[in-house]
Design a protein around this motif. Structure first.
Motif, PDB file in Angstrom:
ATOM      1  N   HIS A  45       0.821  -1.216   0.000  1.00 30.39           N
ATOM      2  CA  HIS A  45       0.000   0.000   0.000  1.00 30.39           C
ATOM      3  C   HIS A  45       0.857   1.269   0.000  1.00 30.39           C
ATOM      4  O   HIS A  45       0.434   2.313  -0.503  1.00 30.39           O
ATOM      5  N   SER A  46       2.062   1.184   0.537  1.00 30.30           N
ATOM      6  CA  SER A  46       2.911   2.385   0.589  1.00 30.30           C
ATOM      7  C   SER A  46       3.259   2.901  -0.802  1.00 30.30           C
ATOM      8  O   SER A  46       3.557   4.085  -0.982  1.00 30.30           O
ATOM      9  N   PHE A  47       3.204   2.026  -1.808  1.00 28.60           N
ATOM     10  CA  PHE A  47       3.523   2.469  -3.167  1.00 28.60           C
ATOM     11  C   PHE A  47       2.424   3.347  -3.753  1.00 28.60           C
ATOM     12  O   PHE A  47       2.642   3.973  -4.798  1.00 28.60           O
ATOM     13  N   ALA A  48       1.287   3.420  -3.090  1.00 27.01           N
ATOM     14  CA  ALA A  48       0.256   4.362  -3.531  1.00 27.01           C
ATOM     15  C   ALA A  48       0.727   5.799  -3.368  1.00 27.01           C
ATOM     16  O   ALA A  48       0.244   6.704  -4.069  1.00 27.01           O
ATOM     17  N   TYR A  49       1.654   6.038  -2.457  1.00 26.89           N
ATOM     18  CA  TYR A  49       2.222   7.369  -2.256  1.00 26.89           C
ATOM     19  C   TYR A  49       3.355   7.655  -3.242  1.00 26.89           C
ATOM     20  O   TYR A  49       3.904   8.746  -3.241  1.00 26.89           O
ATOM     21  N   LEU A  50       3.702   6.664  -4.048  1.00 21.70           N
ATOM     22  CA  LEU A  50       4.868   6.770  -4.925  1.00 21.70           C
ATOM     23  C   LEU A  50       4.486   6.621  -6.395  1.00 21.70           C
ATOM     24  O   LEU A  50       5.282   6.129  -7.197  1.00 21.70           O
ATOM     25  N   ARG A  51       3.281   7.053  -6.750  1.00 16.73           N
ATOM     26  CA  ARG A  51       2.823   6.843  -8.128  1.00 16.73           C
ATOM     27  C   ARG A  51       3.708   7.563  -9.142  1.00 16.73           C
ATOM     28  O   ARG A  51       4.110   6.969 -10.154  1.00 16.73           O
ATOM     29  N   LEU A  52       4.018   8.835  -8.896  1.00 13.85           N
ATOM     30  CA  LEU A  52       4.848   9.578  -9.845  1.00 13.85           C
ATOM     31  C   LEU A  52       6.252   8.985  -9.949  1.00 13.85           C
ATOM     32  O   LEU A  52       6.745   8.774 -11.077  1.00 13.85           O
ATOM     33  N   PRO A  53       6.926   8.681  -8.852  1.00 12.65           N
ATOM     34  CA  PRO A  53       8.237   8.024  -8.981  1.00 12.65           C
ATOM     35  C   PRO A  53       8.161   6.693  -9.720  1.00 12.65           C
ATOM     36  O   PRO A  53       9.068   6.370 -10.497  1.00 12.65           O
ATOM     37  N   LEU A  54       7.084   5.930  -9.491  1.00 12.13           N
ATOM     38  CA  LEU A  54       6.945   4.655 -10.192  1.00 12.13           C
ATOM     39  C   LEU A  54       6.798   4.856 -11.695  1.00 12.13           C
ATOM     40  O   LEU A  54       7.417   4.139 -12.494  1.00 12.13           O
ATOM     41  N   VAL A  55       5.989   5.824 -12.097  1.00  9.97           N
ATOM     42  CA  VAL A  55       5.800   6.096 -13.530  1.00  9.97           C
ATOM     43  C   VAL A  55       7.118   6.531 -14.157  1.00  9.97           C
ATOM     44  O   VAL A  55       7.502   6.064 -15.240  1.00  9.97           O
ATOM     45  N   LEU A  56       7.840   7.420 -13.471  1.00  8.75           N
ATOM     46  CA  LEU A  56       9.122   7.892 -13.995  1.00  8.75           C
ATOM     47  C   LEU A  56      10.130   6.751 -14.063  1.00  8.75           C
ATOM     48  O   LEU A  56      10.885   6.634 -15.048  1.00  8.75           O
ATOM     49  N   ALA A  57      10.172   5.905 -13.038  1.00  5.64           N
ATOM     50  CA  ALA A  57      11.065   4.749 -13.060  1.00  5.64           C
ATOM     51  C   ALA A  57      10.717   3.814 -14.204  1.00  5.64           C
ATOM     52  O   ALA A  57      11.610   3.263 -14.873  1.00  5.64           O
ATOM     53  N   GLY A  58       9.410   3.626 -14.457  1.00  2.86           N
ATOM     54  CA  GLY A  58       8.986   2.798 -15.573  1.00  2.86           C
ATOM     55  C   GLY A  58       9.449   3.355 -16.911  1.00  2.86           C
ATOM     56  O   GLY A  58       9.882   2.603 -17.791  1.00  2.86           O
ATOM     57  N   CYS A  59       9.397   4.676 -17.057  1.00  3.94           N
ATOM     58  CA  CYS A  59       9.884   5.308 -18.294  1.00  3.94           C
ATOM     59  C   CYS A  59      11.380   5.067 -18.458  1.00  3.94           C
ATOM     60  O   CYS A  59      11.866   4.790 -19.565  1.00  3.94           O
ATOM     61  N   GLY A  60      12.109   5.176 -17.360  1.00  3.35           N
ATOM     62  CA  GLY A  60      13.538   4.909 -17.423  1.00  3.35           C
ATOM     63  C   GLY A  60      13.827   3.476 -17.832  1.00  3.35           C
ATOM     64  O   GLY A  60      14.694   3.222 -18.682  1.00  3.35           O
ATOM     65  N   LEU A  61      13.110   2.528 -17.231  1.00  9.87           N
ATOM     66  CA  LEU A  61      13.299   1.123 -17.590  1.00  9.87           C
ATOM     67  C   LEU A  61      12.956   0.872 -19.053  1.00  9.87           C
ATOM     68  O   LEU A  61      13.627   0.081 -19.728  1.00  9.87           O
ATOM     69  N   LEU A  62      11.936   1.548 -19.548  1.00  7.76           N
ATOM     70  CA  LEU A  62      11.558   1.392 -20.958  1.00  7.76           C
ATOM     71  C   LEU A  62      12.680   1.866 -21.872  1.00  7.76           C
ATOM     72  O   LEU A  62      12.966   1.230 -22.903  1.00  7.76           O
ATOM     73  N   ILE A  63      13.330   2.975 -21.510  1.00  7.15           N
ATOM     74  CA  ILE A  63      14.480   3.454 -22.282  1.00  7.15           C
ATOM     75  C   ILE A  63      15.574   2.393 -22.296  1.00  7.15           C
ATOM     76  O   ILE A  63      16.177   2.103 -23.338  1.00  7.15           O
ATOM     77  N   GLY A  64      15.833   1.791 -21.144  1.00  4.59           N
ATOM     78  CA  GLY A  64      16.860   0.767 -21.057  1.00  4.59           C
ATOM     79  C   GLY A  64      16.517  -0.462 -21.870  1.00  4.59           C
ATOM     80  O   GLY A  64      17.391  -1.052 -22.520  1.00  4.59           O
ATOM     81  N   ILE A  65      15.242  -0.869 -21.856  1.00  3.87           N
ATOM     82  CA  ILE A  65      14.823  -2.046 -22.628  1.00  3.87           C
ATOM     83  C   ILE A  65      14.997  -1.794 -24.116  1.00  3.87           C
ATOM     84  O   ILE A  65      15.506  -2.649 -24.862  1.00  3.87           O
ATOM     85  N   ILE A  66      14.583  -0.628 -24.580  1.00  5.71           N
ATOM     86  CA  ILE A  66      14.714  -0.298 -26.003  1.00  5.71           C
ATOM     87  C   ILE A  66      16.191  -0.283 -26.408  1.00  5.71           C
ATOM     88  O   ILE A  66      16.581  -0.838 -27.451  1.00  5.71           O
ATOM     89  N   ALA A  67      17.032   0.362 -25.575  1.00  9.16           N
ATOM     90  CA  ALA A  67      18.462   0.412 -25.891  1.00  9.16           C
ATOM     91  C   ALA A  67      19.072  -0.984 -25.908  1.00  9.16           C
ATOM     92  O   ALA A  67      19.912  -1.302 -26.758  1.00  9.16           O
ATOM     93  N   THR A  68      18.649  -1.828 -24.994  1.00  7.62           N
ATOM     94  CA  THR A  68      19.216  -3.172 -24.899  1.00  7.62           C
ATOM     95  C   THR A  68      18.795  -4.049 -26.073  1.00  7.62           C
ATOM     96  O   THR A  68      19.598  -4.814 -26.619  1.00  7.62           O
ATOM     97  N   LEU A  69      17.537  -3.932 -26.478  1.00  2.00           N
ATOM     98  CA  LEU A  69      17.010  -4.806 -27.530  1.00  2.00           C
ATOM     99  C   LEU A  69      17.314  -4.304 -28.939  1.00  2.00           C
ATOM    100  O   LEU A  69      17.584  -5.095 -29.845  1.00  2.00           O
ATOM    101  N   ARG A  70      17.277  -2.987 -29.123  1.00  6.71           N
ATOM    102  CA  ARG A  70      17.404  -2.440 -30.474  1.00  6.71           C
ATOM    103  C   ARG A  70      18.840  -2.090 -30.852  1.00  6.71           C
ATOM    104  O   ARG A  70      19.235  -2.232 -32.007  1.00  6.71           O
ATOM    105  N   ALA A  71      19.611  -1.574 -29.884  1.00  7.40           N
ATOM    106  CA  ALA A  71      20.981  -1.163 -30.196  1.00  7.40           C
ATOM    107  C   ALA A  71      21.901  -2.381 -30.233  1.00  7.40           C
ATOM    108  O   ALA A  71      21.692  -3.353 -29.510  1.00  7.40           O
ATOM    109  N   ARG A  72      22.884  -2.319 -31.080  1.00  6.90           N
ATOM    110  CA  ARG A  72      23.872  -3.383 -31.155  1.00  6.90           C
ATOM    111  C   ARG A  72      25.265  -2.879 -30.780  1.00  6.90           C
ATOM    112  O   ARG A  72      26.014  -3.575 -30.110  1.00  6.90           O
TER     113      ARG A  72
END
Length: 602
Positions: A433-460
Motif C-alpha cells: 500500500h505504501s507504493f500508492a504514495y509513490l505513483r509519480l516516482p513509479l511512472v518515472l522509473a517505468g519510463c527509465g526502464l523502458l528506455i533501457g529495454i529499447i536500448a538493450t534490444l534495439r541497439a547493437r
C-alpha cells in the motif's frame, strides 16, 4: 617547422578530445548528484543530520578538534568531512543544501578522476565508459545520499593508487606533482576515515610490487621517496591526532562508575576501539549490525547494476603487467580482492566496499571499450531483469490504482527498528500500500526502464547501449530521488522542528538516543535532555569528566513534566502507550509527523 606545426595541431586536437570526454563525464555526474543537493528537501534523522550538526557546532564553538553533539564528545570519526561542511556553512550560511554541496562535488570529482585514470591507463573510450559506469551505478547513489565520508575516502584511495602507478611509470615526467598527490591523498584519507585510508593503498601497492617485481627497492625508494613522503603525511595528519589526544585524556574515577576506568580518553577509543576492536567485532558499544558475508559479496551485482551483467566477462581480460593497461588491471584486481577480503574478515555494512567501485568501473569500462558490439549475453540478462522490473512497476500501479492516501507515507509503512542499524534498513518498512504514495516516482522509473529495454534490444553497438543505459539510470535515479521526497516526513523530523520553532520557549527533552530526532536539533539549533538516551555513539563520551549533564531517567522526566516550567518532548509514536503509563498526566500534542510526536506539558 612543419613537424612543429603538426605536433601543435595534434596536441590541440588531443586537448579538445580530452575536454569533450571530461565534459561528458561531468555532465552525467552532475545530472546524478547535483539534484540531491536540494532534493529531497530536508536532512534525514540519524547520520545525515548528525554530521551536519557536528560541523555547525565546530563552526560556532571554534573547537575544530573535538566533535561534539549536545555537549558530549563524539570521538569515533576523523574530522575532515566536518571541516569541509563547516567551511561550506561559513561561505553559504547554515543550510541543509550547504551541508550536502561538498559531498556532491566530491562525488562528481570521484567520477571524473576515475575517468581520467582509465583514460591514462587504457584509452579515451575506456575513460568515458568508466566514469559513466561509476556515476550511474545503483550503489553510488544509494550510499552517497547521506552525509558520510566514504565517497571522499574513495577519492583519496583512487588518487593514491593512480599516483603510485604514475611514479612507477618510466615515461612519467611530473614525478614531483604525483609525489605530492600521493602523500597528500594519504594524509587526507587519514583525516577522513582513519587508518584504513592508508592501510588500503599501502597494502594494495605492496602486494602489487611483490607480484610484479617491477622495480628494485633502491629504485622504488628513489621514485616514491618514503621518508620525505612520511614527513609530509605527518605534517598534515599528525597535528589533529595529537591535539585530540591531549584535549581528551584518559580519566579514571573509581568511585562514580561501576566499571572502573570506563573512560579511557581519545587515544584508546579512536585507535583501539574504533579500529582494532571494530575489526574484531568487539567494539564498545555494539551499536551496529553486520551484513552476512555471502550477501556482502553477491550484492555487488545489485550495487553495480546495470553494468554488472558483464562483470564476469570483464575479469577475463589480460592482467599481465607488460603494458600500462595490464598493470592497471592487475592493480585493480588486487585492489578489489584486498578490500573485500579485509571486510569479509571484519564487520560489514553494505557501503563498506564503496572504495572498490572505481576499480570495478575501470575493469568494466576497459572491457566494453574493446567491444564493437555489446555482448549478447549481457543484453539477454538485462532484458529479462529490466522487463521483470517494469512488470513489477505495472503491478504496483495497478494494485494501488484505486487506493486512497491519507496524510504522509508513514501511515502505510511498518516499523522494523532492528533493521535500522543497516544502511538500507528502512527499506524493510515498505508495504504494497505504501507504493500508492509513490505513483509519480513509479511512472518515472517505468519510463527509465523502458528506455533501457529499447536500448538493450534495439541497439547493437556498445556505445549506443552504454548511452541508453546511462540515460535510463539518470531517469531512474531521479525517480528514486522523488521517492525520497515522499519519504521525507518519515525520514526527517523537519516538520516537528518547525512546530518547535513556532512554539513558546521551553525545555526540550528527546525520548531516545540523540540520533532519533537529530534533524530537529539541526533545524532548531537547540540542545536537549535525552530521556533514556545514554547509548550508541554518545555512550562513551558521556563518561568524560567534562560531558554535559543531558541524560535523564524516568524519575527526572516525571519531575520535569509535572513542574510549572513549559517542557517539550520528542517521542516515537510507538512509545506513547508507555509514556502515558509513566506520566499519568495530561499532555498536549504540538505537532505530529511521520508517526512521531512533539508533546508539551502545558
Amino acid at each position: 617547422m612543419e613537424d612543429t606545426v603538426s605536433a601543435g595541431y595534434s596536441s590541440g586536437r588531443g586537448f579538445l578530445r580530452r575536454f569533450r570526454i571530461d565534459l561528458l563525464v561531468l555532465v552525467v555526474s552532475c545530472c546524478i548528484f547535483l539534484p540531491l543537493v536540494v532534493s529531497p528537501p530536508h536532512l534525514m534523522d540519524d547520520v545525515d543530520a548528525v554530521q551536519a550538526q557536528i560541523a555547525r557546532n565546530m563552526l560556532q564553538s571554534g573547537d575544530w578538534v573535538t566533535a561534539r553533539l549536545d555537549g558530549i564528545a563524539y570521538l569515533e570519526k576523523s574530522p575532515l568531512i566536518y571541516w569541509i561542511m563547516a567551511v561550506s556553512f561559513k561561505i553559504f550560511g547554515v543550510h541543509d543544501w550547504a551541508a550536502r554541496l561538498p559531498l556532491a562535488i566530491i562525488n562528481i570529482a570521484l567520477c571524473w578522476v576515475t575517468a581520467r585514470f582509465a583514460m591514462w591507463a587504457f584509452d579515451r573510450r575506456a575513460g568515458v565508459y568508466s566514469g559513466t559506469i561509476l556515476a550511474t551505478c545503483i550503489g553510488i547513489f544509494l550510499f552517497t545520499r547521506i552525509l558520510i565520508p566514504d565517497a571522499a575516502l574513495t577519492l583519496t584511495i583512487v588518487l593514491a593508487l593512480w599516483s603510485f602507478l604514475r611514479l612507477l611509470d618510466d615515461s612519467e615526467r611530473r614525478r614531483t606533482t604525483w609525489f605530492l598527490v600521493l602523500y597528500i591523498s594519504l594524509a587526507c584519507g587519514l583525516l577522513l576515515k582513519g587508518l584504513i585510508a592508508a592501510v588500503f593503498p599501502i597494502a594494495i601497492a605492496a602486494i602489487y610490487l611483490v607480484i610484479t617485481r617491477e622495480t628494485s627497492l633502491r629504485e622504488l625508494a628513489k621514485r616514491i621517496r618514503p621518508l620525505s613522503g612520511l614527513a609530509l603525511l605527518l605534517l598534515i595528519a599528525a597535528p589533529w591526532h595529537i591535539l585530540a589526544t591531549i584535549r581528551n585524556p584518559p580519566y579514571f574515577d573509581w568511585t562514580m562508575h561501576s566499571n572502573p576506568g570506563e573512560y579511557h580518553g581519545f587515544f584508546w577509543f579512536y585507535f583501539l576501539n574504533e579500529h582494532l576492536f571494530r575489526f574484531l567485532n568487539l567494539r564498545y558499544p555494539r551499536d551496529y549490525n553486520t551484513v552476512p558475508r555471502l550477501w556482502f559479496w553477491l550484492l555487488h551485482f545489485v550495487w553495480l547494476f546495470p553494468w554488472s551483467v558483464t562483470l564476469v566477462a570483464a575479469f577475463r581480460n589480460s592482467y599481465r603487467p607488460v603494458s600500462r593497461a595490464g598493470k592497471t588491471r592487475l592493480l585493480a584486481l588486487i585492489w578489489i580482492g584486498f578490500v573485500l577480503l579485509f571486510f569479509t574478515l571484519s564487520t560489514t555494512q553494505e557501503y563498506y566496499s564503496l572504495p572498490i567501485y572505481p576499480a570495478l568501473a575501470m575493469l568494466l569500462g576497459s572491457d566494453l571499450a574493446t567491444r564493437e558490439k555489446y555482448p549478447w549475453s549481457g543484453r539477454l540478462v538485462l532484458s529479462l531483469i529490466l522487463g521483470t522490473s517494469l512488470c513489477a512497476i505495472v503491478f504496483l500501479l495497478a494494485y494501488n490504482a484505486h487506493a486512497t492516501v491519507h496524510g504522509d507515507i508513514s501511515n502505510a509503512l511498518t516499523q522494523n527498528p532492528d533493521m535500522y542499524t543497516l544502511s538500507l534498513g528502512h527499506m524493510s518498512d515498505l508495504t504494497l500500500h505504501s507504493f500508492a504514495y509513490l505513483r509519480l516516482p513509479l511512472v518515472l522509473a517505468g519510463c527509465g526502464l523502458l528506455i533501457g529495454i529499447i536500448a538493450t534490444l534495439r541497439a547493437r553497438r556498445t556505445v549506443a547501449v552504454v548511452a541508453g543505459l546511462a540515460l535510463m539510470m539518470i531517469v531512474f535515479i531521479q525517480a528514486a530521488r522523488l521517492a525520497l521526497v515522499a519519504f521525507d516526513p518519515y525520514l526527517s523530523s523537519k516538520a516537528l522542528a518547525e512546530a518547535l520553532n513556532r512554539s513558546e520557549p521551553g525545555l526540550l527533552i528527546e525520548g531516545d538516543a540523540y540520533y532519533a530526532f537529530s534533524s530537529v536539533f539541526f533545524y532548531t539549533n537547540k540542545s536537549a535532555l535525552l530521556w533514556n538516551g545514554r547509548s550508541n555513539n554518545l555512550e562513551y563520551g558521556s563518561s568524560a569528566p567534562n560531558a554535559a549533564h543531558v541524560f535523564i531517567d524516568d524519575n527526572t522526566l516525571k519531575s520535569l513534566w509535572s513542574s510549572e516550567r513549559r517542557t517539550y518532548l520528542l517521542i516515537y509514536g510507538s512509545d506513547l502507550p508507555r509514556l502515558k503509563d509513566l506520566l499519568a498526566s495530561e499532555f498536549k500534542v504540538v505537532a505530529s509527523s511521520g508517526g512521531n510526536y512533539l508533546l508539551t506539558n502545558q
